[in-house]
Design a protein around this motif. Structure first.
Motif, mmCIF file in Angstrom:
data_model
loop_
_atom_site.group_PDB
_atom_site.id
_atom_site.type_symbol
_atom_site.label_atom_id
_atom_site.label_comp_id
_atom_site.label_asym_id
_atom_site.label_seq_id
_atom_site.Cartn_x
_atom_site.Cartn_y
_atom_site.Cartn_z
ATOM 1 N N SER A 1 41.714 49.693 37.180
ATOM 2 C CA SER A 1 41.992 48.701 38.230
ATOM 3 C C SER A 1 41.538 49.167 39.615
ATOM 4 O O SER A 1 41.580 48.403 40.574
ATOM 5 C CB SER A 1 43.488 48.402 38.276
ATOM 6 N N TYR B 1 42.771 44.328 30.370
ATOM 7 C CA TYR B 1 42.251 43.678 31.575
ATOM 8 C C TYR B 1 41.519 42.398 31.194
ATOM 9 O O TYR B 1 40.778 42.363 30.205
ATOM 10 C CB TYR B 1 41.319 44.628 32.326
ATOM 11 N N GLU C 1 33.029 37.621 39.437
ATOM 12 C CA GLU C 1 34.059 37.970 38.462
ATOM 13 C C GLU C 1 33.740 37.328 37.123
ATOM 14 O O GLU C 1 33.410 36.138 37.070
ATOM 15 C CB GLU C 1 35.421 37.485 38.978
ATOM 16 N N LYS D 1 40.298 43.695 36.284
ATOM 17 C CA LYS D 1 41.463 42.962 36.816
ATOM 18 C C LYS D 1 42.329 42.393 35.694
ATOM 19 O O LYS D 1 41.813 42.089 34.619
ATOM 20 C CB LYS D 1 40.962 41.802 37.704
#
Ligand code: FUB
Length: 452
Positions: free
Chosen positions: A330, A380, A421, A451
């Protein structure tokens, strides 16, 4: 999939930066993410690493730029010291200024010569040793400032240590409690210290049997398995490399034994180091001019793991950009601080006018970059990255140990840097050595982050 343009990203950065400044103001502490170099918001050099209270504390010099008004143009310029600490070797806290030349009663308040320091603990007190120019004589001498905590505040003594002229103080306390001071002038000198740690208890002597030719400085003594390692930078060829000699006592005699780190291929003239055992792993702290490639008097501290052969000799340390510590998935992973890369992948500063903005790595088709020791402590959902893809690209995230593909993501072509992302398949929890392989396209990557 989500994109953030550079303007929004800039605003986010400003907000985050303001937050960090507020935290720094309130707590006197700033959080910095590590790889090499360890500190990226200021120049740092000559790192002495010490373990106090189960944390690593690093006491470096603090390089700044000389100007017409400050110091001597084109030379070293240092007016104060900061101390940094870390428990995980990944997050470094800056405890702020611990000593300034203007607060040292005997020092030239405009000497800008607060060179390589050291700090040791004895009976609950912390003794910070530093060299600088005195106000009433030529050359350098060495002083002590005393504190109750490793992060200071440190109160300087009224006078420097009598009978010591030179730079690069290093203090070693042996098992029997006797402390020794080492320092450099033209040679490496040593003397016993009094129990008060601020006066010599013996006449200074020059350590014999060390190289006679080539500049010699920066002594650092440590003990392992009853052997005493006197380590020092020495110019054997063009610039300083790190060498060592071994003896059976802190006072020698010492036998020159080998090289810890070769001279830098990029010509940074100085190197200066310390060696520390933290949680059963040895580390070499040293410096290089990463953030100032064109001026080698503005340096940056680094760290890499160090190990020994069975006969007690030191295995040569090859400098890395990846550095030390395990990163959480992270965290922002600066993959331009890589463990390995394909030959054609190239490194670039994000902003040539401001190197403190760091680097990015440019990948063309089939290029790869490997970043070791990333802890996937949970599942994640997505991968965020700051990327500039000049062509539509396909990126594989590979477990480098087993050569298995963990994820494959598409990055659309765009015209500038953005925060992008992409959703991820489930990745099993483990510590991975990650390899990012660009299967198609062309993309520069600044950092990646996993994330929830
Ligand atoms: O930082 C100034 C000087 O450069 C140090 O005292 C030396 O050891 C060299 O690193």
């Amino acid at each position: 999939m989500k994109k953030t343009n550079d303007k929004t990203f800039g605003l986010e950065l400003q907000l985050k930066y303001s937050y960090v400044l507020i935290v720094t103001f309130i707590l006197g502490v700033q959080f910095i993410w590590a790889q090499n170099p360890l500190i990226r918001d200021q120049y740092t050099a000559d790192p002495t690493a010490r373990v106090f209270n189960n944390k690593v504390y690093v006491y470096p010099s603090h390089d700044i730029m000389c100007t017409e008004e400050k110091g001597r143009l084109g030379w070293f310029c240092m007016e104060d010291y900061h101390v940094f600490s870390s428990e995980d070797l990944t997050t470094w806290n800056d405890h702020g200024e611990i000593l300034n030349q203007k607060d040292v009663p005997w020092a030239d308040a405009e000497g800008y010569s607060m060179w390589a320091p050291d700090c040791v603990e004895k009976d609950g007190k912390y003794y910070f040793y530093f060299p600088t120019k005195p106000k009433d004589t030529e050359g350098f001498t060495i002083g002590v400032a005393i504190g109750d905590n490793p992060e200071g505040p440190f109160t300087p003594q009224e006078k420097p240590i009598a009978n010591v002229n030179g730079i690069d103080p290093n203090v070693f306390i042996d098992h029997d409690g006797q402390a020794y001071l080492y320092w450099s002038g033209r040679y490496i000198h040593m003397a016993k210290l009094n129990a008060n740690m601020t006066e010599l208890a013996s006449e200074p002597s020059i350590i014999a049997n060390l190289p006679e030719e080539g500049h010699l400085e920066g002594p650092f003594m440590f003990e392992r398995n009853g052997k005493y390692y006197l380590t020092y930078p020495h110019v054997e060829n063009k610039t300083e490399r790190l060498e060592y000699a071994i003896g059976d006592s802190p006072m020698g005699p010492f036998q020159v034994t080998g090289v810890i780190m070769d001279e830098s291929p990029t010509g940074c003239w100085t190197n200066h180091h310390s060696i520390v055992d933290y949680k059963d792993q040895w580390y070499l702290f040293y410096h290089h001019n990463d953030l100032s490639p064109d001026f080698d008097k503005n340096r940056s501290i680094r760290a890499d793991s160090l190990s020994f052969n069975t006969d007690g000799t030191i295995k040569k340390v090859i400098p890395t950009l990846r550095g030390i510590g395990i990163n959480k998935a992270s965290e922002k992973l600066q993959i331009d601080r890589y463990s390995a890369k394909s030959t054609a992948a190239t490194l670039h500063f994000n902003n040539l006018q401001n190197t403190f903005e760091g680097w990015n790595i440019a990948l063309k088709q089939n290029d790869w970059v490997q970043y070791n020791a990333v802890d996937f402590d949970k599942t994640y959902a997505s991968l965020a990255m700051r990327v500039n893809a000049t062509k539509k690209s396909q990126l594989q995230i590979v477990d480098a140990t087993n050569n298995t593909i963990l994820a494959e993501i598409e990055i659309p072509a765009n015209t500038g840097w953005l925060e992008y992302e992409a959703a991820l398949p489930q990745i099993a929890t483990a510590v991975y050595d990650l390899k990012l392989v660009l299967k198609t396209g062309e993309a520069s990557i600044d950092w990646i982050r996993f994330k929830d």
